[in-house]
Structures are given as C-alpha cells and as structure tokens.
Design a protein around this motif. Structure first.
Motif, PDB file in Angstrom:
ATOM      1  N   LEU A  60       0.870  -1.211  -0.050  1.00 41.36           N
ATOM      2  CA  LEU A  60      -0.003   0.023  -0.046  1.00 41.36           C
ATOM      3  C   LEU A  60       1.072   1.240   0.140  1.00 41.36           C
ATOM      4  O   LEU A  60       1.530   1.519   0.982  1.00 41.36           O
ATOM      5  N   PHE A  61       0.838   1.915  -0.972  1.00 40.14           N
ATOM      6  CA  PHE A  61       1.601   3.135  -1.137  1.00 40.14           C
ATOM      7  C   PHE A  61       0.522   4.504  -1.317  1.00 40.14           C
ATOM      8  O   PHE A  61      -0.312   4.404  -2.214  1.00 40.14           O
ATOM      9  N   VAL A  62       0.630   5.551  -0.420  1.00 36.18           N
ATOM     10  CA  VAL A  62       0.017   6.678  -0.374  1.00 36.18           C
ATOM     11  C   VAL A  62       0.807   7.729  -0.998  1.00 36.18           C
ATOM     12  O   VAL A  62       2.121   7.982  -0.529  1.00 36.18           O
ATOM     13  N   VAL A  63       0.899   8.136  -2.330  1.00 37.94           N
ATOM     14  CA  VAL A  63       1.542   8.785  -2.976  1.00 37.94           C
ATOM     15  C   VAL A  63       1.038  10.204  -3.432  1.00 37.94           C
ATOM     16  O   VAL A  63      -0.314  10.224  -3.624  1.00 37.94           O
ATOM     17  N   GLU A  64       1.661  11.200  -3.589  1.00 34.52           N
ATOM     18  CA  GLU A  64       1.432  12.466  -4.280  1.00 34.52           C
ATOM     19  C   GLU A  64       0.845  12.244  -5.667  1.00 34.52           C
ATOM     20  O   GLU A  64       1.220  11.328  -6.562  1.00 34.52           O
ATOM     21  N   GLU A  65      -0.345  12.844  -6.152  1.00 32.78           N
ATOM     22  CA  GLU A  65      -1.096  12.401  -7.379  1.00 32.78           C
ATOM     23  C   GLU A  65      -0.432  12.640  -8.630  1.00 32.78           C
ATOM     24  O   GLU A  65      -0.333  12.070  -9.569  1.00 32.78           O
ATOM     25  N   HIS A  66       0.682  13.520  -8.640  1.00 34.61           N
ATOM     26  CA  HIS A  66       1.322  13.853  -9.781  1.00 34.61           C
ATOM     27  C   HIS A  66       2.494  12.725 -10.093  1.00 34.61           C
ATOM     28  O   HIS A  66       2.990  12.521 -10.959  1.00 34.61           O
ATOM     29  N   LEU A  67       2.849  11.926  -9.046  1.00 40.02           N
ATOM     30  CA  LEU A  67       4.014  10.824  -9.089  1.00 40.02           C
ATOM     31  C   LEU A  67       3.066   9.604  -9.155  1.00 40.02           C
ATOM     32  O   LEU A  67       3.812   8.701  -9.491  1.00 40.02           O
ATOM     33  N   ALA A  68       1.861   9.393  -8.994  1.00 35.77           N
ATOM     34  CA  ALA A  68       1.196   7.992  -8.966  1.00 35.77           C
ATOM     35  C   ALA A  68       1.314   7.442 -10.396  1.00 35.77           C
ATOM     36  O   ALA A  68       1.611   6.219 -10.222  1.00 35.77           O
ATOM     37  N   ARG A  69       1.109   7.779 -11.384  1.00 37.92           N
ATOM     38  CA  ARG A  69       0.983   7.216 -12.459  1.00 37.92           C
ATOM     39  C   ARG A  69       2.522   6.800 -12.969  1.00 37.92           C
ATOM     40  O   ARG A  69       2.475   5.554 -13.409  1.00 37.92           O
ATOM     41  N   LEU A  91      -3.115  -1.226  -8.802  1.00 41.56           N
ATOM     42  CA  LEU A  91      -4.062  -0.268  -9.235  1.00 41.56           C
ATOM     43  C   LEU A  91      -4.027   0.888  -8.432  1.00 41.56           C
ATOM     44  O   LEU A  91      -3.394   1.046  -7.291  1.00 41.56           O
ATOM     45  N   GLN A  92      -4.496   1.897  -8.841  1.00 39.71           N
ATOM     46  CA  GLN A  92      -4.532   3.170  -7.977  1.00 39.71           C
ATOM     47  C   GLN A  92      -6.037   3.967  -7.780  1.00 39.71           C
ATOM     48  O   GLN A  92      -6.698   3.656  -8.574  1.00 39.71           O
ATOM     49  N   LEU A  93      -6.144   4.454  -6.552  1.00 37.83           N
ATOM     50  CA  LEU A  93      -7.408   4.940  -6.067  1.00 37.83           C
ATOM     51  C   LEU A  93      -7.318   6.397  -5.643  1.00 37.83           C
ATOM     52  O   LEU A  93      -6.303   6.444  -5.125  1.00 37.83           O
ATOM     53  N   ASP A  94      -8.274   7.344  -5.886  1.00 35.49           N
ATOM     54  CA  ASP A  94      -8.319   8.351  -5.358  1.00 35.49           C
ATOM     55  C   ASP A  94      -8.252   8.510  -3.754  1.00 35.49           C
ATOM     56  O   ASP A  94      -9.176   7.626  -3.364  1.00 35.49           O
ATOM     57  N   ILE A  95      -7.753   9.352  -3.104  1.00 32.73           N
ATOM     58  CA  ILE A  95      -8.075   9.563  -1.615  1.00 32.73           C
ATOM     59  C   ILE A  95      -8.541  10.836  -1.538  1.00 32.73           C
ATOM     60  O   ILE A  95      -8.168  11.674  -1.825  1.00 32.73           O
ATOM     61  N   GLU A  96      -9.726  10.708  -0.761  1.00 30.43           N
ATOM     62  CA  GLU A  96     -10.375  11.972  -0.463  1.00 30.43           C
ATOM     63  C   GLU A  96      -9.881  12.759   0.402  1.00 30.43           C
ATOM     64  O   GLU A  96      -9.659  14.137   0.446  1.00 30.43           O
ATOM     65  N   ASP A  97      -9.093  12.525   1.510  1.00 34.40           N
ATOM     66  CA  ASP A  97      -8.542  13.026   2.581  1.00 34.40           C
ATOM     67  C   ASP A  97      -7.432  12.343   3.094  1.00 34.40           C
ATOM     68  O   ASP A  97      -7.420  10.982   3.194  1.00 34.40           O
ATOM     69  N   VAL A  98      -6.214  12.699   3.843  1.00 34.62           N
ATOM     70  CA  VAL A  98      -5.293  12.089   4.534  1.00 34.62           C
ATOM     71  C   VAL A  98      -4.600  12.809   5.544  1.00 34.62           C
ATOM     72  O   VAL A  98      -4.564  14.020   5.612  1.00 34.62           O
ATOM     73  N   VAL A  99      -4.544  12.097   6.615  1.00 33.52           N
ATOM     74  CA  VAL A  99      -3.858  12.729   7.813  1.00 33.52           C
ATOM     75  C   VAL A  99      -2.562  11.850   8.163  1.00 33.52           C
ATOM     76  O   VAL A  99      -2.411  10.819   7.585  1.00 33.52           O
TER      77      VAL A  99
END
Length: 116
Positions: A60-69, A91-99
């Motif tokens: 599981l990787f939480v990554v910045e959207e510009h780096l994701a692809r 696969l990649q999924l959008d994250i609505e919010d993260v802390v």
C-alpha cells in the motif's frame, strides 16, 4: 496537495524489489501486508489434494497524485505484471483526505512543486 493510493498484490519474493522501484519513482513509504491469498484466471494447482500456493504480499503506497502514474507503471514493469501472467496486479485509487503525512509534504513539495 492531493494523494492517490496505489495497491499492489505481488508474489512475496518480489516485494522488496518492487518497494525499491516505487521509492526510486517517488514513493515516500509503504505499508506491506504479508501472507495474502488470491486466485487469478487459472485455479490453484493441487498435488495429492494439497493446494500449491505462492504467498502474496499486499503493498500500500500513499503517493502524491502527480507521481502516482509513474510509480504505478514502474511497479508493473519491474513486477512483469503484463508480460508474465499471475505475477501480480496493481491499481490506484483517489484519496479524498489523508492525515499523518505532514512530515512528507515538505519533501514532496520540493519534488513536485511546479506541478501543484
């Protein structure tokens, strides 16, 4: 800053290699879940009634959207997902919010500052 969640289901002997590839592509961390089970297009093989299973890991990787692809493509390339059936899926999924990533935002801001 917006984030994506990349989930990769991989053979356990490839986990370290894929984590390293993801880090090289910009991932700042990973959560690894061991001993997952799964079945793809072909059913599991048996030998005298015993299932022969390859252990899987879930990355599981939480990554910045510009780096994701780029990270997703690098994981697929190193894991040989498209060239060798049954080796894994990501696969990649959008994250609505993260802390809990405030300490990583400084590092990420330097890397993708112009894009955000």
């Amino acid at each position: 800053m917006r984030f994506k969640l990349i989930v990769a289901f991989v053979e356990d002997d490839k986990s370290d290699q894929l984590v390293e590839a993801a880090r090289d592509a910009g991932a700042t961390g990973v959560t690894l879940i061991n001993h997952a089970r799964g079945e793809g297009l072909k059913p599991k093989k048996t030998f005298f009634g015993l299932h022969l299973e390859v252990q899987r890991d879930v990355l599981l990787f939480v990554v910045e959207e510009h780096l994701a692809r780029n990270i997703l493509e690098r994981i697929a390339e190193v894991g040989e997902f498209d060239s060798s059936p049954g080796t894994g899926i990501a696969l990649q999924l959008d994250i609505e919010d993260v802390v809990g990533v405030a300490h990583q935002i400084e590092c990420l801001s330097e890397r993708v500052g112009d894009e955000i």
